[in-house]
Scaffold this motif. Structure first.
Motif, mmCIF file in Angstrom:
data_model
loop_
_atom_site.group_PDB
_atom_site.id
_atom_site.type_symbol
_atom_site.label_atom_id
_atom_site.label_comp_id
_atom_site.label_asym_id
_atom_site.label_seq_id
_atom_site.Cartn_x
_atom_site.Cartn_y
_atom_site.Cartn_z
ATOM 1 N N SER A 1 -110.083 -64.197 60.994
ATOM 2 C CA SER A 1 -110.889 -63.672 62.097
ATOM 3 C C SER A 1 -111.434 -62.306 61.734
ATOM 4 C CB SER A 1 -110.040 -63.580 63.372
ATOM 5 O OG SER A 1 -108.937 -62.710 63.167
ATOM 6 N N ASN A 2 -112.372 -61.834 62.559
ATOM 7 C CA ASN A 2 -112.948 -60.505 62.341
ATOM 8 C C ASN A 2 -111.899 -59.415 62.524
ATOM 9 O OD1 ASN A 2 -115.576 -62.064 63.680
ATOM 10 N ND2 ASN A 2 -116.082 -60.656 62.040
ATOM 11 N N SER A 3 -112.047 -58.348 61.748
ATOM 12 C CA SER A 3 -111.188 -57.179 61.913
ATOM 13 C C SER A 3 -112.025 -56.036 62.470
ATOM 14 C CB SER A 3 -110.584 -56.760 60.568
ATOM 15 O OG SER A 3 -109.743 -57.767 60.066
ATOM 16 N N PRO A 4 -111.585 -55.405 63.571
ATOM 17 C CA PRO A 4 -112.367 -54.308 64.153
ATOM 18 C C PRO A 4 -112.323 -53.059 63.285
ATOM 19 C CG PRO A 4 -110.307 -54.592 65.326
ATOM 20 C CD PRO A 4 -110.395 -55.734 64.358
ATOM 21 N N ARG A 5 -113.458 -52.368 63.213
ATOM 22 C CA ARG A 5 -113.522 -51.106 62.463
ATOM 23 C C ARG A 5 -112.950 -49.967 63.289
ATOM 24 N NH1 ARG A 5 -119.511 -50.078 60.583
ATOM 25 N NH2 ARG A 5 -118.469 -48.218 59.770
ATOM 26 N N ASN A 6 -113.398 -49.859 64.544
ATOM 27 C CA ASN A 6 -112.926 -48.771 65.407
ATOM 28 C C ASN A 6 -112.808 -49.203 66.860
ATOM 29 O OD1 ASN A 6 -115.693 -49.017 65.671
ATOM 30 N ND2 ASN A 6 -116.139 -47.020 64.750
ATOM 31 N N PHE B 1 -117.287 -60.258 58.155
ATOM 32 C CA PHE B 1 -116.293 -61.316 58.082
ATOM 33 C C PHE B 1 -116.340 -62.032 56.732
ATOM 34 C CE2 PHE B 1 -115.278 -65.893 58.649
ATOM 35 C CZ PHE B 1 -113.932 -65.766 58.945
ATOM 36 N N ARG B 2 -115.176 -62.328 56.192
ATOM 37 C CA ARG B 2 -115.065 -63.134 54.975
ATOM 38 C C ARG B 2 -113.969 -64.157 55.197
ATOM 39 N NH1 ARG B 2 -113.862 -65.782 50.697
ATOM 40 N NH2 ARG B 2 -114.948 -65.369 48.721
ATOM 41 N N ALA B 3 -114.319 -65.438 55.213
ATOM 42 C CA ALA B 3 -113.338 -66.497 55.418
ATOM 43 C C ALA B 3 -112.388 -66.583 54.228
ATOM 44 C CB ALA B 3 -114.040 -67.831 55.620
ATOM 45 N N HIS C 1 -115.751 -68.699 61.597
ATOM 46 C CA HIS C 1 -114.881 -67.709 62.221
ATOM 47 C C HIS C 1 -113.817 -68.425 63.051
ATOM 48 C CE1 HIS C 1 -117.674 -64.033 61.985
ATOM 49 N NE2 HIS C 1 -118.232 -64.989 61.270
ATOM 50 N N ASN C 2 -112.599 -67.893 63.047
ATOM 51 C CA ASN C 2 -111.546 -68.371 63.944
ATOM 52 C C ASN C 2 -111.428 -69.891 63.936
ATOM 53 O OD1 ASN C 2 -110.963 -65.697 64.933
ATOM 54 N ND2 ASN C 2 -112.875 -65.836 66.081
ATOM 55 N N ALA C 3 -111.268 -70.442 62.767
ATOM 56 C CA ALA C 3 -111.173 -71.892 62.616
ATOM 57 C C ALA C 3 -109.975 -72.238 61.751
ATOM 58 C CB ALA C 3 -112.453 -72.451 61.990
ATOM 59 N N ALA C 4 -109.589 -73.500 61.799
ATOM 60 C CA ALA C 4 -108.514 -74.001 60.945
ATOM 61 C C ALA C 4 -108.812 -75.451 60.606
ATOM 62 C CB ALA C 4 -107.164 -73.887 61.642
#
Length: 464
Positions: free
Chosen positions: A35-40, A48-50, A63-66
């Protein structure tokens, strides 16, 4: 609006990979994309990088998948976009549409995954929020990537077996990444004479990559301080007499990487001493590539580079003694301390999230020798493997001024002669080489590396 440009054979390639995995293991597998990581703050995220392991079997950077794999079948778990998502992100494909693109057998919501984790193996994702989800779904702690055990270790070994040799789908992507990277380096060379600082050359190179809807496969190195191997500062001024080392590679939208390094004179003309060292590095580069073929040990390729560099430095009067003897005592590592290269694929250092599991043949361990401890790959070469070849020469103050090194190598080093090469901080020449059935193919061969042509590319002079 999200759109994935995929070939007609895309789903077939993914299906074939799943079938090959099913031949190696007989238990279920769940792989998460991350998933995305927040910067601030939450809405402002890092790009995003899967997960690469997810990408290899699912194909798309979701994003946010399995995905759950068993017996060659794929279940996709992903939620449809929220009702208000289109306002901020545009129209995005539905779960059903994504499932069709990747050839999924079943498509489910993420909430349904909680009932499918029993007895499944996985690979940890380097994302804290996703790792918590993995623990919850699998009903167990999952070890770090470097300490996998049980089914997770069996899965990792199976994935390594598959990803070590690239299929046609992977090679098509890797060739695209290589071609764009070549164009980026040419743009960087052309921009150098008018640039005042490193950042301007970096901008010219990365601009080519971005224009092809790609990103960089690692933080670009564009520096006049080539002795700092992973230099990610770009503020230094470009001065006449400097060498600029550029290690820049593109990554395709589907995550496949290239990795190229060239070193060129800021003025467009190598000094005599720079040219001498450059030709030593190039000789090592060419000798290594000429030796690549199935069955050859990659460590032997590394030792060939070390010996060729030692021989060149003896010829220049910097080192003293027989090249083979100098390599035996790691004298070459004073100037060439890293390994000759690494695996290349979905990761620029492919599968290094698994430690040395991919890079080292079973029962092999890293050496503690000065000249071998940074070797990232130690296994025989096989068709379909893609490796980098990147010999170099660096004057690293922390190495050359080390008291123990001074004492150990005092009888084989001519320090007065070395001082005459003070204008050579760092030189590296790197290409991406595919092991073929009967030899090798340099995927980045369209970017010249001989000194004369490099000078001409910087000064924008065409060879007649």
């Amino acid at each position: 609006m999200v759109a994935y440009n995929i070939s007609s054979s895309f789903a077939d390639t993914l299906h074939h990979r799943r079938q090959k995995l099913a031949q190696l293991i007989d238990f279920p597998v769940i792989l998460w994309s991350g998933s995305n990581s927040p910067r601030n703050f939450t809405a402002n995220t890092y790009p995003f990088r899967a997960s690469s392991h997810f990408l290899y079997f699912a194909g798309l950077p979701l994003h946010n998948a399995a995905i759950r794999l068993k017996a060659g079948k794929l279940e996709l778990f992903i939620d449809d976009p929220e009702p208000g998502s289109a306002l901020w992100h545009g129209e995005t494909p539905t779960r059903k549409e994504i499932a069709e693109k990747i050839g999924a057998d079943v498509a489910r919501t993420m909430s349904e995954l909680k009932h499918r984790g029993s007895g499944a193996a996985s690979i940890p994702v380097q994302n804290y929020r996703t790792s918590l989800v993995q623990t919850q779904i699998l009903h167990r702690e999952i070890a770090s990537p470097h300490n996998l055990a049980g089914l997770d270790l069996e899965l990792a070994k199976a994935i390594v077996t598959l990803r070590l040799s690239h299929d046609s789908g992977a090679l098509a992507e890797l060739r695209q990444a290589a071609a764009v990277s070549v164009a980026a380096h040419k743009a960087g060379m052309s921009a150098t004479l008018s640039a005042k600082v490193e950042a301007e050359v970096r901008a010219a190179m990365e601009g080519v990559i971005i224009a092809q809807n790609m990103t960089t496969s690692y933080n670009s190195i564009v520096t006049v301080h080539g002795e700092v191997l992973h230099n990610d500062a770009y503020h230094h001024p470009l001065q006449p007499g400097d060498l600029l080392l550029a290690d820049v590679g593109a990554e395709t939208e589907m995550g496949w990487a290239a990795d190229i390094t060239r070193t060129w004179p800021v003025s467009g003309k190598f000094s005599a001493t720079q040219r001498d060292i450059y030709d030593v590095v190039l000789a090592a580069h060419d000798a290594c590539i000429a030796k690549i073929c199935p069955g050859v040990e990659y460590q032997d390729i590394h030792l060939l580079a070390a010996t060729t560099i030692a021989e060149g430095l003896v010829d220049l009067g910097i080192l003293q003694g027989k090249p083979e003897d100098l390599v035996d005592i790691d004298a070459h590592a004073l100037f060439f301390p890293h390994g000759i290269g690494h695996l290349l694929g979905l990761d620029v250092h492919d599968m290094e999230d698994l430690g040395d599991l991919a890079g080292y043949e079973d029962d092999r361990r890293r050496s503690d020798r000065f000249g071998l401890s940074y070797l990232r790959l130690n296994r025989p070469l096989n068709p379909g493997m893609l490796v980098t070849i990147e010999p170099g020469f660096y004057q690293v103050p922390a190495i050359l001024n080390d008291v123990d090194n001074r004492a150990k190598y005092q009888n084989v080093m001519n320090w007065e002669r070395l001082a005459q090469f003070a204008d050579v901080r760092g030189i590296r020449i790197e290409d991406d080489v595919l092991v073929t059935a009967d030899g090798s193919e340099v995927l980045t061969a369209a970017l010249p590396n001989d000194a004369d042509t490099v000078e001409n590319l910087v000064t924008n002079i065409s060879k007649s």
